[in-house]
Enzyme design. Sequence first.
Site, PDB file in Angstrom:
ATOM      1  CB  THR A  13      -0.901  -0.004   1.259  1.00  0.00           C
ATOM      2  OG1 THR A  13      -1.470   1.283   1.429  1.00  0.00           O
ATOM      3  CG2 THR A  13      -0.110  -0.325   2.528  1.00  0.00           C
ATOM      4  CG  ASP A  14      -1.145   4.984  -0.917  1.00  0.00           C
ATOM      5  OD1 ASP A  14      -1.703   4.308  -0.025  1.00  0.00           O
ATOM      6  OD2 ASP A  14      -1.729   5.921  -1.511  1.00  0.00           O
ATOM      7  CD  GLU A  15      -3.474   3.406   4.174  1.00  0.00           C
ATOM      8  OE1 GLU A  15      -3.437   3.437   5.407  1.00  0.00           O
ATOM      9  OE2 GLU A  15      -4.508   3.124   3.527  1.00  0.00           O
TER      10      GLU A  15
ATOM     11  CE1 TYR B 285      -3.259  -2.617   5.700  1.00  0.00           C
ATOM     12  CE2 TYR B 285      -3.281  -0.266   5.195  1.00  0.00           C
ATOM     13  CZ  TYR B 285      -3.271  -1.580   4.766  1.00  0.00           C
ATOM     14  OH  TYR B 285      -3.272  -1.876   3.428  1.00  0.00           O
TER      15      TYR B 285
ATOM     16  CE  LYS C 199       0.159  -4.577   2.933  1.00  0.00           C
ATOM     17  NZ  LYS C 199      -0.246  -5.906   2.389  1.00  0.00           N
TER      18      LYS C 199
END
Length: 352
Positions: free
Chosen positions: A132-134, A158, A162
Amino acid sequence: MVKTIFITGGAGFIGSHVIRRFATNYPDYKIINLDTLTYAGNLENIDDIASQPNYKFEKADISDFKAIERLFDLYKPDGVIHLAAESHVDRSITDPFVFVRTNVLGTCNLLYCAKELWRDNPEGKRFYHVSTDEVYGALEFDGTFFTEETKYAPHSPYSASKASSDHFVRAFHDTYGLPVVISNCSNNYGSHHFPEKLIPLAINNIKNNKPIPVYGKGENVRDWLFVEDHAAAIDIIFHRGKNGDTYNIGGNNEWKNIDLIRLLCDIMDRKLGRPQGESQKLITFVADRAGHDLRYAIDSSKLQRELGWAPSLTFEEGLEKTVDWYLANEKWIKNVTSGEYQDYYNKHYGQL
Ligand code: NAD
Ligand code: TYD
């Protein structure tokens, strides 16, 4: 030669679109869907391809090393496309441990089994980690974008889990020579999206005349991509991406949450035959999410330039399709929002 591919998390939102695409486009591949069916996993998402001869489901928890080892022994996969994860930021704030177990330990288990299986013959093998970009943290309103070189700075449990799993994937490449590729994608939307996430939650609440919870002032920005365009990018990167490389995937489509909700309200008013402006009355500002990232925006020029991928739909087209799907699939929503989800919803949005 028959290629056997493990797709993990294939009963979830994005995984089901990836399974559908691979099972349909590659009849010679043997696709094994490895999923433990958490609250977010639903075999109904892929019941249209369940009886295809090149598809098989295996119920397994990626955090259970013995179970995963047995499946690697049994199928001897040539490739892994790894999507299984705990994926909801709000849940990670309430219970970070299950995010560590699935996202970090689960990824490590898969990496280890792939390394052991492919040790003597890594040629033509591939471990694809869907991220993810997060992991890059948050941007200001300054026109900058996340690139593949942006420093990792996760804020939520989260995104921290990741980011950690991404580091393990790179470590297995650098230490053991495992053939890996990683992609970091922006927010997805589309059919089969679990209605705890913003877009399906809003559609469902508008339909049922329930308040639409907007965190804080609704000023946060997300870069939205149609899920089938993400699945297409995964297909291209799996087949043609460079070993050890990272590719950012994004829609170049930034929306403030409040503007997006207003647009959705207008689309829903039109579809439901309500007077324009009616559904916007449901907008309800609620307490902000803790550590809420301000803005995400992806620079996907590397993927576009090197592998020729581009989004196929405008946001308006994608949203229309998405709303139509939710309106036509009432039974799906009823099934996934009953039981455990009701408790979660009431606990989380009890203040409305
Ligand atoms: P999802 O929550 O809809 O689906 C996750 C799937 O993984 C479910 O089918 C669930 O049953 C399965 N799963 C969970 N824990 C498992 C375990 N321990 N063992 C086996 N299976 C397990 O998630 P999603 O939105 O489809 O996201 C898929 C992947 O894409 C995730 O890795 C996520 O981080 C990443 N991603 C998501 C988005 C997005 O906008 N949704 C954007 C970028 C990246
Ligand atoms: P979400 O769909 O949870 O995705 P992510 O947190 O991974 O970006 O949330 C998208 C944005 O919408 C995020 O800024 C949080 C916000 N949001 C709300 O305002 N209300 C809600 O009920 C939810 C679920 C999210």
